[in-house]
Design a protein around this motif. Structure first.
Motif, PDB file in Angstrom:
ATOM      1  N   TRP A 607       0.828  -1.207   0.000  1.00 35.63           N
ATOM      2  CA  TRP A 607       0.000   0.000   0.000  1.00 35.63           C
ATOM      3  C   TRP A 607       0.862   1.257   0.000  1.00 35.63           C
ATOM      4  N   SER A 608       2.070   1.149   0.561  1.00 36.63           N
ATOM      5  CA  SER A 608       2.949   2.328   0.575  1.00 36.63           C
ATOM      6  C   SER A 608       3.365   2.724  -0.836  1.00 36.63           C
ATOM      7  N   HIS A 609       3.515   1.736  -1.758  1.00 36.60           N
ATOM      8  CA  HIS A 609       3.815   2.058  -3.150  1.00 36.60           C
ATOM      9  C   HIS A 609       2.654   2.826  -3.774  1.00 36.60           C
ATOM     10  N   LEU A 610       1.422   2.449  -3.410  1.00 39.43           N
ATOM     11  CA  LEU A 610       0.253   3.120  -3.969  1.00 39.43           C
ATOM     12  C   LEU A 610       0.155   4.551  -3.448  1.00 39.43           C
ATOM     13  N   VAL A 611       0.444   4.736  -2.178  1.00 40.71           N
ATOM     14  CA  VAL A 611       0.440   6.080  -1.604  1.00 40.71           C
ATOM     15  C   VAL A 611       1.492   6.949  -2.298  1.00 40.71           C
ATOM     16  N   ALA A 612       2.669   6.376  -2.519  1.00 41.21           N
ATOM     17  CA  ALA A 612       3.725   7.134  -3.204  1.00 41.21           C
ATOM     18  C   ALA A 612       3.288   7.524  -4.607  1.00 41.21           C
ATOM     19  N   ALA A 613       2.537   6.638  -5.272  1.00 42.58           N
ATOM     20  CA  ALA A 613       2.056   6.965  -6.617  1.00 42.58           C
ATOM     21  C   ALA A 613       1.145   8.183  -6.581  1.00 42.58           C
ATOM     22  N   ALA A 614       0.254   8.249  -5.594  1.00 41.10           N
ATOM     23  CA  ALA A 614      -0.657   9.381  -5.498  1.00 41.10           C
ATOM     24  C   ALA A 614       0.086  10.668  -5.142  1.00 41.10           C
ATOM     25  N   LEU A 615       1.019  10.582  -4.205  1.00 39.72           N
ATOM     26  CA  LEU A 615       1.695  11.788  -3.757  1.00 39.72           C
ATOM     27  C   LEU A 615       2.689  12.318  -4.784  1.00 39.72           C
ATOM     28  N   ASN A 616       3.243  11.457  -5.602  1.00 36.22           N
ATOM     29  CA  ASN A 616       4.225  11.887  -6.600  1.00 36.22           C
ATOM     30  C   ASN A 616       3.589  12.258  -7.927  1.00 36.22           C
ATOM     31  N   ALA A 617       2.286  12.161  -8.022  1.00 40.92           N
ATOM     32  CA  ALA A 617       1.620  12.456  -9.286  1.00 40.92           C
ATOM     33  C   ALA A 617       1.716  13.947  -9.592  1.00 40.92           C
ATOM     34  N   PRO A 618       1.921  14.301 -10.848  1.00 42.37           N
ATOM     35  CA  PRO A 618       1.945  15.724 -11.210  1.00 42.37           C
ATOM     36  C   PRO A 618       0.552  16.344 -11.078  1.00 42.37           C
ATOM     37  N   ALA A 619       0.493  17.658 -11.033  1.00 45.45           N
ATOM     38  CA  ALA A 619      -0.785  18.353 -10.859  1.00 45.45           C
ATOM     39  C   ALA A 619      -1.719  18.132 -12.041  1.00 45.45           C
ATOM     40  N   GLU A 620      -1.162  17.732 -13.196  1.00 42.94           N
ATOM     41  CA  GLU A 620      -1.987  17.498 -14.377  1.00 42.94           C
ATOM     42  C   GLU A 620      -2.650  16.128 -14.361  1.00 42.94           C
ATOM     43  N   GLU A 621      -2.252  15.246 -13.432  1.00 40.83           N
ATOM     44  CA  GLU A 621      -2.808  13.891 -13.378  1.00 40.83           C
ATOM     45  C   GLU A 621      -4.193  13.942 -12.717  1.00 40.83           C
ATOM     46  N   GLU A 622      -5.223  13.873 -13.543  1.00 42.89           N
ATOM     47  CA  GLU A 622      -6.579  14.061 -13.030  1.00 42.89           C
ATOM     48  C   GLU A 622      -7.046  12.916 -12.146  1.00 42.89           C
ATOM     49  N   ALA A 623      -6.439  11.705 -12.316  1.00 46.38           N
ATOM     50  CA  ALA A 623      -6.907  10.551 -11.552  1.00 46.38           C
ATOM     51  C   ALA A 623      -6.302  10.472 -10.158  1.00 46.38           C
ATOM     52  N   ALA A 624      -5.335  11.329  -9.861  1.00 47.01           N
ATOM     53  CA  ALA A 624      -4.675  11.254  -8.558  1.00 47.01           C
ATOM     54  C   ALA A 624      -5.633  11.504  -7.398  1.00 47.01           C
ATOM     55  N   PRO A 625      -6.517  12.492  -7.459  1.00 48.45           N
ATOM     56  CA  PRO A 625      -7.434  12.691  -6.320  1.00 48.45           C
ATOM     57  C   PRO A 625      -8.345  11.485  -6.071  1.00 48.45           C
ATOM     58  N   GLN A 626      -8.805  10.848  -7.133  1.00 48.43           N
ATOM     59  CA  GLN A 626      -9.654   9.676  -6.928  1.00 48.43           C
ATOM     60  C   GLN A 626      -8.862   8.537  -6.295  1.00 48.43           C
TER      61      GLN A 626
END
Length: 825
Positions: A607-626
């Motif tokens: 799950w920590s890899h998934l959290v890192a994916a969300a936190l490292n996403a650029p501001a243009e990545e629309e799917a990050a908030p979901q």
């Protein structure tokens, strides 16, 4: 066979000056066989000439004459023939004037001395003439000489000389080997022997002749005395000390046997061994060594012969003997084989080298099964003792049968406790080669290590991963062959070690992958080993799937043979193999969430890899908030601290974009930010960008706009500025007069909100709104003006007309005037 002779002399009256020193003594041929070519005679003259030592008077006494050096020489002529000669000083009977006489024998090309005689042997014969004979041809000194020449006293004298020249022996013999072997570079090398007596140089040549292979000894050219060594064509030249001081350069190998002992060692096993044989007064061993198979100048035959005769050798000599015998175990009889083994394993030797042990291991392998166990047992004991006490991880260990008898029990009784003590230590396993060696020796000696095995293999497994992690070399490590042999020899060690590696692979899957890439561990049996199988499959899976890393994970998981639902740790291994230290993208993280349940990710820790994916996403990545929303819901207990605060910011962005956000947006987002510090730029961009976009929408709440304007949050106002400069706002301004009127109203309101808001709105009016209004038609501008009037007082509409007429730079007055009209309204 009778050989052609010649005499070259100056020992007749009237041939030259009768007084003076250091003058060249004129000479001429006084007799020469007609069979000798004229060109050979021309070339022979300078070779036979004689120049006395510096300071020698022309008038000499009989005692002084006997003290002068004589020249014994063997020279090669340009036509391939050879000249064997003795040149001696003589004096005239009447005036005692110093002269010389040379007596030589000509050997046509391809001719060898009869009976295997050597040139130095012939040169030292008493058959040479010191004067031209009355009758020619006379019997030549070679034909008159017996093959079995030399007395016991002569041989003993040569032994004495060898002992007296012990410090120089190895160096001289090493250089004699060099001049006797074909030169690869074509460079000519001369060995210069500096002695006070020319007879000692002759003894050096005799020493060399006994050692060199016959083919080399027969062709070694030499002269025992010359005043000018730099002019001498022979390969070995003798000079007096006063004539050697200027010799230098790579072409000369000078050995000053009249000075201090040479320093350092000679890196030539053949020469060193031959020197020890001479110092032991046993030159007959050279004949024995010559009967053994081997290349010329090979150190093995002479080293074996010396050791069997009880002569102590150094590490290089012992290694050469063991290596030679290992390649030719059939060349020695049982007695000499036993003598060789006893010499190699003698007690008290403390300078054995790694090369020597390696050669001894090969020798044992060659003798095992060929010689009796009583012969090979000392070798086996020496090898395992070195493996345990010497720490030599490269020793080739004997077979287990070597320790089946009483000899093996004796060795085990001594080494067994030492092995158990070391394997019980906490550092066992960190040195992989050492641990593997100890386990192998323990098996050979029958040492019981069953109780120690679990802890040893656990530490060994960690050591294997650490060793491959620390080494950047892609090649197989040096301990790999021994490790594979250990696993092949001991099934219990193999099973335990593979199990331990499989258990720790999820903690360092990349290290396990590197290990399997460098060492082909045998895990194809019945053990499950899901993690090791995944690590073995990973390189091919990643290469085949390319950029599809989720596909690579799924392929690696199939190699495990177990589902992540049944064994969640395979999920950790798979993710670690594909991403290692990197974080997946948001799209990859969402697919990983779908691949396994949150429970599986929770157990596996992925799950920590998934959290890192969300936190490292650029501001243009629309799917990050979901993704952040799903993670907060799926791992409410695991995610805490700063990461939770950052995900809440992303979830806030999702709420705003979906219309679910509760009022007081600016206050909420500013309240969430401290809990996410230090917050990632992308996370802040998502949260602030969503708020700005929501406020720039046509239905942006005035209360929220007011809160933003008065927030004094520079980052929040900057996010609003970036969003207002975006293409969406420009498009709406061009298409919707009401939207343009609303922007004018907002950007001219709140003049006292703060410096950041004032600077931002001033820039937006000039950089965003004015270009949009200027691009409108007259009707479009009128529509905007009308919309401004509907949205506020008549003063606001007048302010818009005034703003639209004015050029850049009047915004400050416009803002103040508008603010006054608004207050009056």
């Amino acid at each position: 066979m009778s050989l052609a002779q010649l005499h070259y002399t100056s020992a007749t009256a009237g041939d030259g000056p009768e007084s003076g020193e250091d003058a060249e003594i004129p000479a001429r041929f006084t007799a020469a066989d007609a069979a000798i070519p004229a060109a050979a005679l021309t070339e022979a003259g300078p070779l036979l000439a004689y120049e006395p030592p510096t300071g020698t008077a022309r008038q000499v006494t009989e005692n002084a004459l006997r003290a002068l050096p004589e020249s014994l020489s063997f020279s090669a002529l340009s036509d391939g023939s050879h000249l064997l000669a003795r040149t001696v000083p003589v004096r005239t009977a009447q005036l005692s004037s110093l002269r010389f006489h040379a007596h030589a024998v000509h050997l046509p090309a391809g001719t060898r001395l009869p009976g295997g005689m050597l040139p130095i042997t012939v040169c030292r014969s008493a058959r040479w003439a010191a004067a031209t004979p009355d009758r020619m041809p006379a019997v030549d000194p070679v034909t008159a000489l017996s093959v079995a020449t030399g007395s016991a006293a002569d041989r003993e004298g040569l032994n004495d000389f060898a002992v007296s020249r012990g410090p120089w022996l190895a160096g001289v013999l090493a250089d004699l080997r060099r001049v006797s072997e074909p030169a690869d570079s074509g460079e000519s090398v001369q060995v210069v022997l500096v002695e006070r007596q020319s007879a000692d140089v002759a003894r050096w040549i005799a020493l060399a002749a006994a050692v060199l292979p016959p083919s080399s000894a027969e062709l070694l050219t030499f002269t025992t005395y010359t005043r000018h060594p730099e002019r001498a064509p022979q390969r070995v030249v003798g000079v007096l000390p006063q004539d050697a001081h200027e010799l230098s350069g790579p072409g000369f190998r000078v050995h000053t046997c009249t000075g201090p002992r040479p320093e350092g060692t000679v890196d030539d096993a053949w020469a060193e061994t031959a020197a020890r044989i001479w110092r032991s007064r046993t030159p007959e061993l050279f004949r024995e060594a010559a009967e053994l198979p081997g290349e010329p100048f090979a150190a093995g035959p002479v080293a074996v012969t010396a050791l069997c005769a009880g002569i102590a050798l150094g590490p290089c000599g012992r290694a050469a003997a063991a290596a030679w015998a290992a390649e030719r175990p059939y060349a020695l009889d049982a007695k000499r084989t036993r003598q060789l083994v006893e010499a190699l394993t003698a007690a008290g030797v403390d300078d054995r080298s790694g090369a020597e042990f390696d050669a001894a291991g090969r020798l044992f392998a060659a003798l095992d099964g060929r010689s009796p166990a009583t012969t090979t047992a000392p070798l086996a004991a020496m090898l395992v003792t070195e493996a345990v006490r010497g720490g030599n991880g490269s020793v080739e260990l004997p077979g287990r049968t070597a320790f089946s008898g009483p000899e093996g029990e004796a060795v085990a009784a001594v080494l067994g406790p030492e092995i158990v003590t070391e394997l019980s230590g906490p550092g066992t396993g960190l040195d992989v080669a050492r641990t593997v060696q100890l386990l192998r020796v323990a098996r050979l000696l029958g040492v019981d290590c069953a109780e120690l095995l679990p802890g040893v293999v656990r530490r060994l497994a960690s050591g294997l991963l650490a060793d491959t992690r620390d080494s950047a070399a892609p090649d197989s490590p040096g301990w790999a062959p021994a490790l594979l042999e250990l696993m092949d020899e001991q099934f219990d060690v193999r099973t335990a070690l593979l199990g331990a590696l499989d258990r720790i692979a999820p903690e360092d899957p990349a290290g396990a992958e590197r290990l399997l890439g460098r060492v082909a561990l045998p895990f194809t049996g019945t053990q499950l080993l899901p993690h090791l199988r995944m690590c073995a499959e990973a390189p091919e899976a990643k290469a085949a799937c390319g950029d599809d890393r989720v596909g690579a994970v799924q392929r690696v998981l199939r190699a495990a043979g177990m589902s992540p639902f049944a064994e969640p740790l395979v999920l950790r291994t798979a993710v670690g193999l594909v991403w290692e230290e990197d974080a997946p993208t948001v799209a990859e993280a969402r697919l990983l969430l779908e691949t396994a349940t949150s429970d599986a990710h929770r157990t596996a820790g992925t799950w920590s890899h998934l959290v890192a994916a969300a936190l490292n996403a650029p501001a243009e990545e629309e799917a990050a908030p979901q993704l952040a929303h799903d993670l907060l819901r799926g791992f409410p207990q695991e995610i805490a601290g700063r990461e939770r605060g950052a995900l809440l910011l992303l979830d806030f962005a999702r709420e705003l974009r979906s219309g679910e956000g509760e009022p007081e947006w600016a206050q909420r987002v500013r309240a969430l930010r401290p809990g996410a510090e230090p917050v990632e730029p992308g996370v802040l961009g998502h949260a602030y960008g969503a708020l700005a976009a929501r406020l720039l929408a046509p239905d942006g709440p005035e209360a929220e706009l007011y809160a933003l304007a008065h927030s004094a949050d520079a980052d929040l106002i900057a996010a609003y500025d970036r969003a207002a400069h975006g293409p969406g706002v420009r498009a709406r301004l061009a298409a919707d007069p009401g939207y343009a009127a609303g922007c004018f109203a907002v950007w001219t309101a709140h003049p006292h909100a703060g410096a950041d808001w004032s600077r931002t709105t001033a820039a937006l009016l000039e950089e965003v709104l004015r270009p949009a209004v200027r691009a409108l038609s007259a009707d479009g501008v009128a529509a905007v003006e009308e919309a401004v009037g509907r949205s506020g007082s008549s003063g606001r509409a007048e302010a818009f007309r005034d703003w639209n007429r004015r050029s850049q730079g009047t915004l400050g007055r416009l803002g103040r005037r508008l603010a006054g009209r608004v207050r009056r309204g």
